[in-house]
Enzyme design. Structure first.
Site, short mmCIF file in Angstrom:
data_model
loop_
_atom_site.label_atom_id
_atom_site.label_comp_id
_atom_site.label_asym_id
_atom_site.label_seq_id
_atom_site.Cartn_x
_atom_site.Cartn_y
_atom_site.Cartn_z
CD GLU A 93 -2.18 -1.07 3.00
OE1 GLU A 93 -3.01 -1.91 3.31
OE2 GLU A 93 -1.78 -0.19 3.78
CB CYS A 106 2.48 7.30 3.58
SG CYS A 106 2.84 6.09 4.84
CB CYS A 113 6.39 -5.34 9.70
SG CYS A 113 7.62 -4.60 10.81
CB CYS A 117 4.27 -3.01 16.99
SG CYS A 117 5.99 -2.59 16.70
CB CYS A 120 1.27 -2.32 14.04
SG CYS A 120 1.67 -2.17 12.30
CB CYS A 333 0.06 1.02 9.24
SG CYS A 333 1.63 0.31 9.10
N1 SAH Z 1 7.94 0.40 11.01
C1 SAH Z 1 8.09 1.80 11.10
C2 SAH Z 1 7.32 2.56 10.05
C3 SAH Z 1 5.95 2.06 9.72
S1 SAH Z 1 4.72 2.20 10.99
C4 SAH Z 1 7.72 2.29 12.49
O1 SAH Z 1 7.17 1.52 13.26
O2 SAH Z 1 8.05 3.43 12.78
C5 SAH Z 1 4.34 3.94 10.90
C6 SAH Z 1 3.71 4.50 12.17
O3 SAH Z 1 2.37 3.99 12.32
C7 SAH Z 1 4.45 4.14 13.46
O4 SAH Z 1 4.70 5.31 14.20
C8 SAH Z 1 3.47 3.25 14.18
O5 SAH Z 1 3.65 3.37 15.58
C9 SAH Z 1 2.13 3.76 13.68
N2 SAH Z 1 1.02 2.81 13.81
C10 SAH Z 1 1.04 1.49 13.59
N3 SAH Z 1 -0.18 0.95 13.84
C11 SAH Z 1 -0.99 1.97 14.21
C12 SAH Z 1 -2.37 2.04 14.60
N4 SAH Z 1 -3.15 0.96 14.64
N5 SAH Z 1 -2.88 3.25 14.92
C13 SAH Z 1 -2.08 4.36 14.87
N6 SAH Z 1 -0.79 4.35 14.50
C14 SAH Z 1 -0.23 3.17 14.19
FE1 SF4 Z 2 6.37 -3.00 11.94
FE2 SF4 Z 2 4.00 -1.96 12.48
FE3 SF4 Z 2 5.83 -2.12 14.42
FE4 SF4 Z 2 6.17 -0.35 12.37
S1 SF4 Z 2 4.55 -0.34 13.92
S2 SF4 Z 2 7.69 -1.77 13.25
S3 SF4 Z 2 5.24 -1.54 10.68
S4 SF4 Z 2 4.87 -3.86 13.36
#
Ligand code: SAH
Ligand code: SF4
Length: 340
Positions: A93, A106, A113, A117, A120, A333
């Site tokens: 995406e 973006c 990934c 986390c 996410c 994301c």
């Molecule tokens: N992996 C990298 C970049 C991609 S994620 C990282 O983690 O920084 C981009 C951003 O989206 C990160 O700051 C992450 O904390 C946030 N993010 C992920 N899932 C989310 C969610 N469900 N709601 C809001 N922000 C989210």
């Molecule tokens: Fe990976 Fe999502 Fe964590 Fe970013 S926030 S490092 S995309 S699992």
């Protein structure tokens, strides 16, 4: 005859080598770069600057890959989301965010990934594979072509994937985005979950690119739980790496802090966060959680979000609230891919 080569899979040096081996003058490589990266050509036969004979000669050896657009969704807030399929049918995406004079794209760096986390959706997928440099840069080319005559002005690497876990390809892609597609490094931001040893490497491999760090917690206890990477590189090491990161004049590190109801949104969290980042030239983006059903986590109330921001601002920090854009089109994301 062997398989055709993809001209986009070549670095600049490799493309010049290819042209030399094909017995062509060097300036042909420059023409190809112009047509591929500035005019978004996806078919050698359309490169009218080359003679018909040359085009058909090249076509016997090579092709230009393209991302296939599967879906394009426009949100009521103006955000547009693109779902692309790659040559192996995996999907990624990219999200286009218009904001005043800026058009920010973006982009994704991996399919899935590995960081896991908890909040996410991309993390839920696990790592499917790294993107190649051309697949990363291609998101910019494909969207530029789709929005002609407009052009992307800014890039954030905040889509699917952890960019520093795919640093070789990401660095090459960023190089092409700056040198071939002509977007200034100062308009590019890479976001990491905190792969500490790679943060110093990033400054070498992609100098002057802006750094964003997903902090998301104010204590190791909570961060260990919601971001497993913290067990390897805890907050102290992460903040140390941020302090060492070379910042240009008037540049700041961005800390992203996803606010999760009852997890990291208390006044004590705000207080600890202030202490953590003390002395760093930074700003904080507070992102109220965009909840997905499986996570079991909640978005805090607006009152809690505003109170958290006020606590930071009252302590002298710069803190913004950033809504995840395009909630009605699942722009956060990994959400569009998940629904496909
Ligand atoms: N992996 C990298 C970049 C991609 S994620 C990282 O983690 O920084 C981009 C951003 O989206 C990160 O700051 C992450 O904390 C946030 N993010 C992920 N899932 C989310 C969610 N469900 N709601 C809001 N922000 C989210
Ligand atoms: Fe990976 Fe999502 Fe964590 Fe970013 S926030 S490092 S995309 S699992």
């Amino acid at each position: 005859m062997g398989k055709k080569v993809n001209l986009k899979s070549f670095s600049k040096d490799e493309l010049f080598h290819f042209i030399e081996v094909a017995g062509l003058p060097r300036f042909r490589a420059g023409q190809l770069i112009h047509w591929i990266y500035q005019r978004y050509a996806t078919d050698i036969s359309c490169i009218t600057e080359l003679s018909k004979e040359l085009r058909s000669g090249l076509e016997r050896m090579a092709y230009i890959s393209d991302l296939k657009l599967l879906r394009r969704l426009k949100s009521s807030d103006g955000t547009e989301k693109f779902l692309f399929s790659l040559e192996d049918a995996e999907t990624i995406e990219s999200v286009l965010i218009p904001d005043d004079a800026r058009l920010t794209l973006c982009i994704s760096s991996q399919v899935g990934c590995a960081m896991g986390c908890k909040f996410c959706l991309t993390g839920k997928l696990g790592l499917i594979r790294n993107l190649r440099a051309y697949e990363i840069a291609d998101q910019v080319i494909a969207v530029n072509r789709l929005i002609l005559p407009q052009k992307i002005t800014n890039i954030v690497m905040m889509g699917m994937g952890e960019p520093l876990a795919n640093l070789d390809e990401v660095a090459e892609a960023l190089w092409r985005i700056t040198e071939f597609i002509d977007i200034s490094k100062r308009r590019i931001t890479l976001s990491t979950a905190g792969l500490v040893p790679r943060m110093a490497l990033l400054a070498d491999r992609a100098p002057h690119v802006n750094l964003a760090v997903s902090l998301n917690a104010s204590s190791d206890k909570v961060r260990d739980d919601i971001m497993p990477i913290n067990r390897r590189y805890p907050l102290k090491a992460l903040i140390e790496a941020c302090k060492k990161f070379p910042l240009g004049p008037r540049r700041r590190i961005t800390f992203e802090y996803v606010l999760i109801g009852g997890v990291n949104d208390s006044p004590e969290d705000a207080g600890r966060l202030v202490k953590l980042v003390r002395g760093l030239r930074c700003k904080i983006n507070l992102i109220p959680l965009n909840p997905h059903p499986e996570s079991g986590m909640k978005r805090p109330s607006d009152a809690v979000v505003l109170k958290f921001q006020k606590a930071l601002v009252d302590s002298g920090l710069t803190a913004f609230i950033r809504e995840s854009k395009g909630q009605d089109i699942l722009a956060a994301c990994g959400q569009l891919r998940a629904g496909h």
